[in-house]
Design a protein around this motif. Structure first.
Motif, mmCIF file in Angstrom:
data_model
loop_
_atom_site.group_PDB
_atom_site.id
_atom_site.type_symbol
_atom_site.label_atom_id
_atom_site.label_comp_id
_atom_site.label_asym_id
_atom_site.label_seq_id
_atom_site.Cartn_x
_atom_site.Cartn_y
_atom_site.Cartn_z
ATOM 1 N N THR A 293 -57.378 23.788 20.804
ATOM 2 C CA THR A 293 -57.822 22.490 21.242
ATOM 3 C C THR A 293 -57.071 21.435 20.679
ATOM 4 O OG1 THR A 293 -59.455 22.419 19.415
ATOM 5 C CG2 THR A 293 -60.201 23.224 21.754
ATOM 6 N N ASN B 26 -53.557 16.007 23.401
ATOM 7 C CA ASN B 26 -53.872 17.330 24.118
ATOM 8 C C ASN B 26 -53.537 18.393 23.045
ATOM 9 O OD1 ASN B 26 -51.178 18.256 24.836
ATOM 10 N ND2 ASN B 26 -51.435 16.840 26.780
ATOM 11 N N VAL B 27 -53.701 19.531 23.138
ATOM 12 C CA VAL B 27 -53.271 20.696 22.442
ATOM 13 C C VAL B 27 -51.907 20.952 22.219
ATOM 14 C CG1 VAL B 27 -53.601 22.563 24.016
ATOM 15 C CG2 VAL B 27 -53.850 22.900 21.392
#
Length: 221
Positions: free
Chosen positions: A33, A39-40
């Motif tokens: 995550t 975002n990842v």
């Protein structure tokens, strides 16, 4: 990138294989995550940019990694587990296979064990008569730039486990793998000590930050 078209790293891995993923995509799978607003994949990209490489990320200790925004205990544990799993995989493989016939696995195993160490460590792989690893032992440890080696202790340990051959390895915390004159001299001393008991020294690997030098490949053994 592939993920921008709607498919994530996991889907790409399943469809095309892990080897098709970039460092960023592979790292993102293990991070799992991202954080708020990142975002990842962006987090993975920022980590690689900050640390310089996957190697430096996996070698970082908890305090260093946790100081980076978005990285905490859970993500550190995930990455540490990946490193340990890799080490155990190579250990299992070397226990079943002839170490001389699969030198790449031997190199990777030793890199995993030694490349991240901050001080110099001298390690020995004890092998049976089919050159499978019986065990590995960190025989000596020293300062950042020096470790004192005692060949008799290596021979004594080889006799305890009934080893027929040895592979030597040590790291250079400076990151430069080029062997020193002292490295060559102590290797010769260990070889002579082992010859008295018909124990072969097959190789000596010097591990730097991202490279490995083999004495056997240099023709020194």
């Amino acid at each position: 990138m592939f993920w921008q078209s709607g498919a994530g790293p996991r889907e790409k891995l399943i469809t095309f294989g892990a080897e098709t993923l970039s460092d960023c995509e592979l790292l993102a799978i293990f991070l799992h995550t991202g954080v708020r607003g990142v975002n990842v994949l962006e987090l993975a990209e920022r980590l690689i940019t900050h640390f310089g490489s996957i190697y430096e990320i996996l070698a970082a200790d908890y305090s260093t990694l946790a100081s980076f925004h978005g990285m905490g205990a859970a993500k550190f544990a995930q990455l540490s587990a990946v490193t340990e799993l890799s080490q155990r995989r190579y250990a299992c493989q070397l226990a079943r296979e002839n170490a001389l016939l699969n030198p790449l696995v031997t190199r990777q195993y030793l890199q995993n064990l030694l490349s991240h160490r901050e001080r110099e460590v001298f390690l020995v792989l004890f092998l049976d008569n089919q050159h499978r690893v019986i065990r590995h032992e960190e025989m000596f440890a020293g300062t950042i730039s020096r470790v004192e080696i005692h060949p008799r202790e290596i021979v004594r340990e080889a006799m305890k486990v009934n080893a027929a051959a040895l592979i030597l390895a040590h790291n250079h915390p400076s990151g430069k793998a080029e062997p020193s004159f002292a490295d060559r001299r102590v290797t010769e001393q260990i070889i002579k000590a082992c010859q008295l008991l018909d124990i072969r020294v097959l190789d000596h690997f010097v591990i730097g930050g991202g490279e490995t030098v083999s004495f056997a490949e240099r023709g020194w053994i």
